[in-house]
Design a protein around this motif. Structure first.
Motif, PDB file in Angstrom:
ATOM      1  N   ASP A 218       0.848  -1.193   0.000  1.00 48.02           N
ATOM      2  CA  ASP A 218       0.000   0.000   0.000  1.00 48.02           C
ATOM      3  C   ASP A 218       0.886   1.248   0.000  1.00 48.02           C
ATOM      4  O   ASP A 218       1.844   1.332   0.755  1.00 48.02           O
ATOM      5  CB  ASP A 218      -0.870   0.014   1.280  1.00 48.02           C
ATOM      6  CG  ASP A 218      -2.072  -0.893   1.113  1.00 48.02           C
ATOM      7  OD1 ASP A 218      -2.311  -1.319  -0.030  1.00 48.02           O
ATOM      8  OD2 ASP A 218      -2.729  -1.198   2.121  1.00 48.02           O
TER       9      ASP A 218
ATOM     10  N   ILE B 185       3.496   3.305  -4.706  1.00 49.20           N
ATOM     11  CA  ILE B 185       3.610   4.220  -5.854  1.00 49.20           C
ATOM     12  C   ILE B 185       3.716   5.667  -5.373  1.00 49.20           C
ATOM     13  O   ILE B 185       4.574   6.426  -5.842  1.00 49.20           O
ATOM     14  CB  ILE B 185       2.378   4.043  -6.796  1.00 49.20           C
ATOM     15  CG1 ILE B 185       2.317   2.614  -7.332  1.00 49.20           C
ATOM     16  CG2 ILE B 185       2.385   5.059  -7.932  1.00 49.20           C
ATOM     17  CD1 ILE B 185       3.472   2.203  -8.218  1.00 49.20           C
TER      18      ILE B 185
ATOM     19  N   ALA C  92      -0.689   9.495  -7.446  1.00 47.64           N
ATOM     20  CA  ALA C  92      -0.561   8.034  -7.327  1.00 47.64           C
ATOM     21  C   ALA C  92      -1.897   7.349  -7.588  1.00 47.64           C
ATOM     22  O   ALA C  92      -1.954   6.307  -8.251  1.00 47.64           O
ATOM     23  CB  ALA C  92      -0.021   7.671  -5.953  1.00 47.64           C
ATOM     24  N   SER C  93      -3.005   7.938  -7.071  1.00 46.14           N
ATOM     25  CA  SER C  93      -4.325   7.332  -7.293  1.00 46.14           C
ATOM     26  C   SER C  93      -4.635   7.275  -8.785  1.00 46.14           C
ATOM     27  O   SER C  93      -5.144   6.262  -9.299  1.00 46.14           O
ATOM     28  CB  SER C  93      -5.424   8.144  -6.609  1.00 46.14           C
ATOM     29  OG  SER C  93      -5.008   8.587  -5.385  1.00 46.14           O
TER      30      SER C  93
ATOM     31  N   LEU D 285      -2.376   4.604 -10.468  1.00 52.29           N
ATOM     32  CA  LEU D 285      -2.724   3.214 -10.126  1.00 52.29           C
ATOM     33  C   LEU D 285      -3.757   2.615 -11.091  1.00 52.29           C
ATOM     34  O   LEU D 285      -3.684   1.431 -11.422  1.00 52.29           O
ATOM     35  CB  LEU D 285      -3.252   3.146  -8.690  1.00 52.29           C
ATOM     36  CG  LEU D 285      -2.166   3.003  -7.620  1.00 52.29           C
ATOM     37  CD1 LEU D 285      -2.730   3.214  -6.235  1.00 52.29           C
ATOM     38  CD2 LEU D 285      -1.490   1.637  -7.721  1.00 52.29           C
ATOM     39  N   LYS D 286      -4.678   3.470 -11.551  1.00 53.39           N
ATOM     40  CA  LYS D 286      -5.701   2.970 -12.482  1.00 53.39           C
ATOM     41  C   LYS D 286      -5.071   2.508 -13.793  1.00 53.39           C
ATOM     42  O   LYS D 286      -5.513   1.547 -14.410  1.00 53.39           O
ATOM     43  CB  LYS D 286      -6.715   4.088 -12.782  1.00 53.39           C
ATOM     44  CG  LYS D 286      -7.652   4.361 -11.634  1.00 53.39           C
ATOM     45  CD  LYS D 286      -8.568   5.519 -11.985  1.00 53.39           C
ATOM     46  CE  LYS D 286      -9.194   6.063 -10.717  1.00 53.39           C
ATOM     47  NZ  LYS D 286      -9.627   7.441 -10.851  1.00 53.39           N
TER      48      LYS D 286
ATOM     49  N   GLN E  60      -2.550  -1.104 -13.622  1.00 51.65           N
ATOM     50  CA  GLN E  60      -3.048  -2.399 -13.141  1.00 51.65           C
ATOM     51  C   GLN E  60      -2.606  -3.521 -14.078  1.00 51.65           C
ATOM     52  O   GLN E  60      -2.781  -3.417 -15.292  1.00 51.65           O
ATOM     53  CB  GLN E  60      -4.585  -2.394 -13.078  1.00 51.65           C
ATOM     54  CG  GLN E  60      -5.179  -1.524 -11.960  1.00 51.65           C
ATOM     55  CD  GLN E  60      -4.725  -1.937 -10.572  1.00 51.65           C
ATOM     56  OE1 GLN E  60      -4.524  -3.105 -10.294  1.00 51.65           O
ATOM     57  NE2 GLN E  60      -4.553  -0.960  -9.696  1.00 51.65           N
TER      58      GLN E  60
END
Lengths: 362, 452
Positions: free
Chosen positions: A147, A150, A166-167, A170-171, A174
């Motif tokens: 967690d 990134i 980072a959010s 992350l998408k 994947q």
């Protein structure tokens, strides 16, 4: 002009080009010249890999001859006449600096030529002079599921914005391989750092290699609380040089302006410089972990170069001078593990060439 | 219509006789080939004095007549110089010299008649690109088939399988002398009432009891080992070592060499041997890092670690000829396999013999050795004739590197013959060399690292 080629990563290829153009007969055709350059570059790269125990080169370097010649023309070291390349007077002068071993003057000439001709390369150098360093993350496969990993990797560049970014990242990453994730992160970082120029990750890496061979950049492995980074910085400065071994370089640009930097060129034959190197080595030995009394030479090199802000190649030169001292203040050794392109061993040529990647104080 | 080719009739007068020579004394291609019949090419002409110190070190490390069991197990033969000048310095010639010295009487003279030893020479005619250790073992087996050790061993094993009376009868010639060749002549044995099949069976049983595989024992006892090796291949040949999609021979080569042959030679009275591995670069040049590590570990298993008869009896001492470039490629693998602790892969290690570039006097000795071998007049031996003093000096000034030296000398003699000159002086040497300046292939990448 902008550099777009990924192939020429090393300024030594230009030196081979100069030698080939001067060495082949005057009747040699362009194809003969470019294939001789390609052949000799391949030989040089293969020999070097073998000597430094690095993996064999993957490419054939078939197209590099033409690219080297084109760059020599950009530098006005060569011109294309009637189906062949010929050295200009400047090219002949540069070649004589190489063949006579006047390396200090040669390096300055090559740096000046590069900065004068290539806008994107100059912008990169300027950025390093302005911001100090760039932190490019090294993604470790085992940590990818952690967690906040990134965000953690983006923090040195983005600080407070790292979490939001980072959010979003992350998408997009994947299911991608660690290498692809690393490239994606690096792309975001380069876009932020070089907001004024467009530069791809592979081209940036190729240019960094070129800058290292010009002694304008160092790339070291750095660790921040368990996170690995390729930290790059320039040993050169824009103003207020911290040591007397900096030389001002004024590069006249075609646009009319001048690009100015202080080029880092320590004279390692000088006793006072050697003394500075020894005290930096002592500092490295006091801070780095040792293995059975020896220190990892690439780690020591990274530490000392960052501490003194000298190019990697100057460090190797300095160590060779220290090893020549009688009695020597250092002992070197070789451990067969961990040798790579970024963790090169020290090459020492005397009666026979020897490699070392361990060092300790006598 | 058939045109019958003519065989050479007698020896015509040599073209070189005006120079006092039977033939061109220097090789036009100065690359040693131990299997060549030409003494100029196979290393038979050898000047010892220029490498006296190196021969002494080699003897101290590997021969040790009074301390044979403690000779080194692994050593290296280097030549001083970089990748280019390290070639043609005489490494193969030095190996050839020791091979000839030991194999002429299986070490009887060398070891003062105390025991026998054999030199097995391994070389690769071309670059090897797979099954490295297996091809190395196969190359050694091929040499064993060629160097005569199988027959001589078979003779002694036959002698031991006969009663002393039978043995004396077989060995005895009509003139009263003893001839060991008779032991391999089945008709002579049969004339003395000896049943050949039964004799071979007794030898084979003995070999099997010593540890040789039964089928191999029989082929060795019958003098059919070469045929046995060929039978492992569909093409029925010994060479090339590797044939694609059919590697049965290579599957067995290590066991055959390091177990069966060792047991066989020991049964025949050999106390040990030497495995000379020449031109290791032909073996390692195409290896990836992983291949190198695998090769080093297999090499270590076959030559150092327990498991094979070779290591159980410390039979073969290995000598590798190498140069800086190849050794750097192997260094990591050598370390991982533990071979570096036995013998560091480095010209300065105690297990290394390093050939220096000859001095002017030593280069002169090399020239004289070749001239002497081809003299028509014994009285000229030891002189530089047909060279004059200024001629030989001019030649030596061109290059003292052995390969270049011999090649230059051949050019000068050919030039002298062409121009019908009998005294080869400085002018002749310079003319010959300037007329035959070879097209050089420049290395534009040399020495660039210093500039970076």
């Amino acid at each position: 002009m902008k550099i777009t080629s990924y192939n020429i990563t090393d300024v030594s290829y230009h030196y081979i080009g100069l030698r080939v153009l001067a060495g082949l007969s005057s009747t040699a055709r362009r194809e003969e010249q470019t294939s001789a350059i390609s052949r000799n570059v391949l030989k040089y790269v293969s020999d070097k890999a073998l000597r430094l125990m690095l993996p064999e080169p993957k490419g054939t370097f078939e197209t590099i001859g033409e690219k080297v010649c084109q760059e020599l023309v950009h530098f006005q070291f060569a011109r294309s006449i009637k189906g062949s390349y010929q050295l200009t007077d400047t090219g002949k002068h540069v070649l004589s600096l190489l063949n006579e071993g006047n390396y200090v003057e040669l390096r300055r000439t090559m740096v000046t030529a590069h900065l004068q001709v290539y806008d994107n390369l100059r912008s990169i150098v300027q950025k390093y002079l302005d911001i100090g360093c760039i932190w490019l993350p090294i993604v470790e496969a085992g940590h990818l599921s952690m967690d906040g990993y990134i965000q953690w990797l983006l923090e040195p560049t983005f600080n407070g914005e790292a979490s939001t970014l980072a959010s979003a990242v992350l998408k997009n990453i994947q299911g991608k391989s660690p290498k692809k994730v690393e490239d994606a992160l690096r792309e975001i970082i380069l876009r932020k750092v070089f907001s004024d120029i467009s530069i791809s990750v592979p081209l940036f890496h190729a240019l960094c290699d070129r800058l290292v061979s010009l002694r304008l950049l160092n790339v070291m492995r750095a660790n921040i609380q368990g996170r690995e980074f390729a930290k790059s910085y320039s040993p050169c400065v824009a103003a207020s040089p911290p040591h007397e071994w900096y030389i001002p370089l004024n590069v006249s640009l075609a646009s009319g302006g001048t690009f100015m930097l202080y080029f880092c060129e320590p004279n390692m034959a000088d006793k006072a410089t050697q003394a500075e190197l020894v005290s930096a080595l002592d500092k490295a030995f006091s801070e780095l972990p040792s293995k059975a009394g020896y220190y990892d030479l690439p780690e020591v090199r990274d530490f000392v170069c960052a501490h003194l802000r000298i190019p990697d190649a100057a460090f190797d030169e300095g160590i060779n001078y220290l090893l020549d001292q009688k009695p020597s203040v250092l002992t070197v050794g070789l451990h067969y593990e961990g040798i790579s392109g970024r963790r090169k061993p020290l090459s020492r040529s005397r009666e026979t060439s020897q490699l070392y990647n361990l060092v300790r104080r006598v | 219509m058939v045109v019958l080719p003519k065989r050479s009739i007698g020896v015509s007068k040599s073209l070189y006789s005006p120079l006092g020579l039977k033939d061109l004394p220097f090789p036009t291609e100065p690359v040693v080939d131990p299997y060549n019949n030409d003494p100029r090419r196979n290393g038979a002409i050898y000047a010892e004095s220029p490498v006296k110190r190196e021969i002494e070190k080699f003897e101290q490390l590997l021969i040790r007549p009074n301390d044979f069991p403690n000779r080194v197990r692994l050593s290296y033969l280097w030549s001083k110089g970089d990748r280019e000048s390290g070639r043609g310095m005489g490494k193969t010639a030095l190996l050839r010299y020791f091979r000839q010295r030991i194999n002429r009487d299986w070490g009887q003279t060398e070891f003062n008649g105390q025991f026998s030893a054999v030199v097995v020479y391994v070389a690769f005619p071309s670059q090897v690109d797979r099954r490295y250790m297996e091809q190395l073992a196969w190359s050694a087996l091929v040499d064993i088939c060629k160097n005569g050790v199988l027959n001589d061993s078979r003779a002694v094993l036959r002698l031991e399988a006969l009663t002393p009376e039978q043995g004396d009868l077989v060995l005895q010639c009509p003139d009263g002398s003893h001839n060991p060749d008779n032991l391999l002549d089945d008709s002579i044995l049969q004339a003395h009432g000896i049943e050949i099949t039964a004799l071979d069976k007794r030898v084979a049983e003995r070999l099997t009891s010593e540890g040789v595989q039964p089928q191999v024992s029989l082929s060795l006892a019958q003098g059919q080992f070469r045929e046995y090796l060929c039978s492992l291949r569909k093409d029925g040949n010994l060479e090339p070592f590797y044939i694609p999609r059919h590697t049965k021979n290579l599957d067995y080569s290590r066991t055959l060499l390091f177990n069966d042959i060792v047991h066989y030679l020991r049964a025949a009275g050999f106390a040990g041997g030497y495995l000379f591995i020449d031109d290791i670069e032909n073996l390692v040049d195409q290896m990836t890092r992983k291949d190198r590590i695998e090769f080093a570990k297999e090499f270590c298993l076959c030559t150092m670690r327990p498991g094979y008869a070779n290591t159980a009896y410390n039979f073969f001492s290995c000598v590798l000829t190498t140069h800086q470039q190849a050794s750097i490629g192997l260094a990591q693998a050598w370390g991982e396999a533990g071979l570096s602790t036995i013998a560091r892969l480095d010209p300065n290690s105690p297990n290394s013999v390093e050939l220096p570039l000859p001095s002017e006097d030593q280069a002169r000795e090399i020239i004289i050795a070749h001239l002497d071998y081809h003299r028509t007049n014994e009285l000229d031996k030891g002189t530089v004739k047909p060279f004059t003093e200024d001629g030989i000096s001019a030649l030596l000034k061109r290059s003292q590197h052995p390969r270049d030296l011999l090649s230059n000398a051949a050019k000068v003699i050919l030039h002298a013959i062409d121009k019908k000159i009998t005294d080869v002086d400085k002018t002749v040497v310079n003319e010959a060399m300037d007329n035959s300046a070879p097209p050089s292939i420049p290395d534009f990448s040399e020495g660039i690292d210093g500039a970076l």
